[in-house]
Every structure is written in C-alpha cells, then in structure tokens.
Design an enzyme around this catalytic site. Structure first.
Site, PDB file in Angstrom:
ATOM      1  N   ASP A 149      31.659 -25.258  36.875  1.00  0.00           N
ATOM      2  CA  ASP A 149      32.009 -23.909  36.419  1.00  0.00           C
ATOM      3  C   ASP A 149      31.425 -22.912  37.410  1.00  0.00           C
ATOM      4  O   ASP A 149      30.238 -22.982  37.740  1.00  0.00           O
ATOM      5  CB  ASP A 149      31.417 -23.643  35.029  1.00  0.00           C
ATOM      6  CG  ASP A 149      32.136 -24.447  33.957  1.00  0.00           C
ATOM      7  OD1 ASP A 149      33.257 -24.920  34.225  1.00  0.00           O
ATOM      8  OD2 ASP A 149      31.580 -24.600  32.858  1.00  0.00           O
ATOM      9  N   ASP A 204      45.287 -27.548  27.171  1.00  0.00           N
ATOM     10  CA  ASP A 204      44.218 -27.593  26.168  1.00  0.00           C
ATOM     11  C   ASP A 204      44.869 -27.905  24.829  1.00  0.00           C
ATOM     12  O   ASP A 204      45.709 -27.135  24.355  1.00  0.00           O
ATOM     13  CB  ASP A 204      43.502 -26.232  26.082  1.00  0.00           C
ATOM     14  CG  ASP A 204      42.715 -25.931  27.357  1.00  0.00           C
ATOM     15  OD1 ASP A 204      42.352 -26.875  28.076  1.00  0.00           O
ATOM     16  OD2 ASP A 204      42.468 -24.737  27.622  1.00  0.00           O
TER      17      ASP A 204
END
Lengths: 208, 253
Positions: free
Chosen positions: B12, B131
């Site tokens: 990230d 997702d």
C-alpha cells in the site's frame, strides 16, 4: 563511446529494457531508444524488444524503416530480439497471418492445449529455460533457470541447429534461437530479476 | 497444477511511502518503496503490486515518482492499482515503468474502458480487479469504491465479462475474507476460475501457509497476492514457496 540501440517501433514497454540495460552497462555506454536507421547504423549493438501483436509490429517497422536496409544493418552487429522481437525474425506468423522478416526460416504458432487442457493464455509468469546449446548470453546462468514470459505464440524454427533453449508450457517450445550475430529470446530478461540482468550483461559483453 | 504459480506481495502506497495498517486504521509508515520492493525481489517475489491509497487528488501524482524510482531498480513485473479511472491514467502509469495496471471501479462504471485500453496497449497490461462479497450460497456481489458501494452485479458473471472484454488477468478479492487471516474464499475463486481462461490472482484472507496452498489447489488460482503476512514477516516469500513446493506446487525458487 559505445552505443547500443533499442529499436522503437511505437509499441510495448521499451523503457523497461533501457532501464535494465542502464543497470548493467558501463557508465560510458550510450543507450539509445531510436527509430532512425542512421542510429542503428552507428550502433555497436541492437536490441529489438517488444510486446503486442506481430501484425502491428511489422506494419510499424515498415512505416519507420526501409526493410531491406533494416535487414542489412541488423545482420552486421550483435542483435538481441525479445518476445515479439524474436517472433518477427521468423518467416511468417499465424497471428493475423503476418509475413515477417524471414531472417530465420520457420513460423510462429499459437500455443494450444495439446495434453491436459489446463493451460491459460497468455502464458504469463515464470518458467524454466532448458538450455540445449551453450551460448555466450547464458554464461553464468544455470540450466533450468526461471525467466518471465508473457506470450500466446511461439516460434517453430525449421533448422534444429538454431534452437538454443526450450521451455514447457502446454507444449515443448523453442524459447531461444541463435545464428551468427543473432540471438533472440521469447522471455523478458528485463523483467526476469537477477538472471535477466546477467543475460543482458552477457549480451553487452558478447563478441560475435 | 503443471505450471509455475506466482507469489505476489502487495504494497500500500500513501504519498510516496509504503504504509501498513489494519483495515486502514492506525496506518504506519513502513519504509521507502524502492527499498521494500528490492527486499521482496531479493526474497523471490514473482511480481510486486502497488496499491495507491493516497487520499487527496493533488498528491496522486506521487505514485508516478514512486513507480518510476522502483522501475529503475527492481526488474520484475510491477502492477499498479488504486484510483485508475481513464485510458490516460493507464498510459501515464505504463510510461513511468508499470508493466500492468489494475482497473477496478472504473470498469464497472464504464465497462468499455477494458476494451478500449486493451485494444491499444494489449491485454497483458491490464489486470481487472474485482471486490466481491458473498450474498448467498455460491453467489457473490461486486462492490466498488473501496468496497463502500454495492452494484447488484454478480461477481462470477462480471469476471466472465471482463475476460471477454479483453482483460489480461483477474485480481479477485474476497471482502468477507480480506483482513481476517482466515483463509481465502476458495469457492469464489473456483467459481470464477472455472468460467474464465485468463489467469486469476487470489486476494484476501492469507494467514497460514495452507491458505495459500488451498487458494491455488481448491480455488484453482494461478497466483496469490498477500500483504500483511509479508509486511509483518509472519512468513517470508521463501518460506511460502518452500511450503508450496513440498505440497507439489511448482514455484520459482
């Protein structure tokens, strides 16, 4: 100053090849991304990288270069083809029925499910390269080392002597070819970590 | 499982730094992206994925500098995702050194983006990210905008559509499993893997070595993406690969 040219034909991520070369080449080495025939003429070495489709590649080449002159120049100095830069050296490609440069006799075929039917295309990932015949670009690289591949087509040279390495993915295909000043690989040395960098360094050091 | 499976650490990135945090709470600086990426390359990562979580729009160009610096030093495939919304975003990322770009919400909003982009840069550059959240037995729904917005779209149908529109790979994240360390949703993965003929990357739920194995074996995934088990050094990439090799999975060691 020694110069190495990376042929720019308007496709693919050629910058990654330049970055990897910069990592392994001597400081005074001039790495040039070019579409000029006079640059290629001046170069000590030529790399033909690539990604994408054979047809588009051949069209872009024809638009940028006089093909006869181009073929003459690439026959005169150490030449490394990568991926599509390997495939277009062959006589023709099954991909959109494309006539290629015919530097090597043989055709480019689509990988198909020959046995178990469990393979996915493109072949995207790391596979072992089985070195059939030692070549200076494989110096200090172990047999069956992993290299990174991204492709759906493979080359099938007619002359067995030109086959330098094999790789298995659905079928047993030729992953490196060589003859005289030419060497060309199906995998991407610029994305193959340490082994890829060694191969590029070997190419820079190779005297034909 | 006759060919090599890939292990992909995910980083990230916030404002040009690697961050780690659980469910976006208590985010901590975890270092320089170049150093972290180099470390993962040395340990045998097959690829690296960067997820840009930079919140403010004006700071989003920092991801470009990050990708460029990493691409100068690390020579394995680099995927970048997070907030990619247009053809131009994709090109900009590829030009600074990304090998693949992940598209998520933008494809749901405008599915043609997948066709348009892959026509120009090739399928191999585009990872379509999904997702998914479980709704009922063998049914999953697609969520977008970081999982905040439901879409009513069936995840397996959507995976097939992305495949048909030209995506080169699918990155499938189970929202139910993400962050749980409880194992991947292998039913979701298997349902999708059976329907598509492009590689499927499993994401969400890695906690134990066996979880990664099951994602590959039962989920029929081609690659496994994980963040926290590598960030927190619960397992090294080599430990994961040694384990998988023992189970008969072909990996690059």
């Amino acid at each position: 100053m020694a110069q190495i040219s990376i042929i720019d034909y308007g496709m693919g991520n050629i910058h990654s090849v330049a970055k990897a070369l910069a990592k392994v080449s001597p400081k005074n080495y001039n790495i040039k991304i070019t579409k000029s025939i006079s640059d290629l003429q001046k170069s000590d070495r030529i790399i033909f990288p690539g990604q994408g489709a054979a047809k588009q590649c051949m069209e872009n080449l024809k638009n940028n270069f006089d093909i006869d002159k181009f073929k003459l120049i690439i026959s005169q100095k150490p030449f490394l083809g990568i991926c599509i830069g390997l495939q277009v050296l062959m006589t023709k490609s099954e991909e959109d029925n494309t006539m290629c440069l015919n530097v090597f006799d043989g055709s480019v075929k689509k990988i198909s499910n020959t046995k178990k039917g469990d393979i996915k295309l493109p072949h995207m990932g790391w596979s072992p390269v089985q070195i059939k015949e030692q070549h200076p670009i494989f110096k200090d690289i172990n047999n069956n080392s992993f290299f990174y591949f991204v492709h759906s087509f493979y080359v099938d040279p007619r002359n067995d002597k030109e086959k330098t390495s094999y790789t298995d993915y659905g079928l047993h295909f030729t992953s490196t070819i060589n003859r005289d000043n030419y060497v060309a690989v199906q995998f991407h040395p610029e994305k193959s970590s340490t082994n890829g960098l060694i191969l590029l360094k070997n190419f820079i050091d190779w005297s034909v | 499982m006759s060919y090599t499976k890939r292990i992909i650490p995910c980083l990230d990135i916030d404002n040009g730094r690697v961050v780690k945090g659980i469910n976006f709470i208590d985010i901590k600086d975890a270092g320089d992206p170049v150093e972290v990426a180099k470390k993962y390359d040395d340990m045998g990562a097959d690829e690296i994925t960067f997820l840009d979580i930079t919140a403010t729009h004006q700071n989003r160009k920092t991801i470009l500098d990050t990708v460029e610096s990493v691409a100068n030093e690390v020579f394995i495939p680099l995927t970048v995702g997070g907030g990619v919304s247009s053809y131009q975003d994709v090109i900009t990322l590829l030009n600074v050194g990304a090998d693949k770009v992940a598209i998520n919400s933008a494809a749901v909003v405008n599915p043609n983006i997948i066709n348009n982009v892959t026509d120009k840069v090739g399928s191999q550059c585009i990872v379509a990210a999904i997702d998914a959240k479980k709704q009922a037995n063998q049914k999953w729904e697609v969520f977008i905008h970081g999982g905040r917005k439901s879409t009513g779209i069936d995840a397996v149908d959507w995976a097939k559509e992305l495949n048909d529109r030209g995506a080169g790979e699918l990155l499938v994240t189970s929202m139910d499993k993400d962050g749980t360390k409880d194992g991947f949703d292998t039913e979701l993965l298997e349902s999708i893997s059976k329907k598509v003929n492009i590689p499927v990357i499993a994401s969400g739920g890695a906690g134990e070595l066996e979880h990664l194995y099951l994602a590959l074996k039962n989920g029929k995934a081609d690659a496994v993406l994980a963040a926290s088990i590598f960030h927190y050094e619960i397992f090294t990439i080599l430990e994961v690969k040694n384990y998988l090799k023992k189970q008969g999975v072909q990996v690059r060691i």
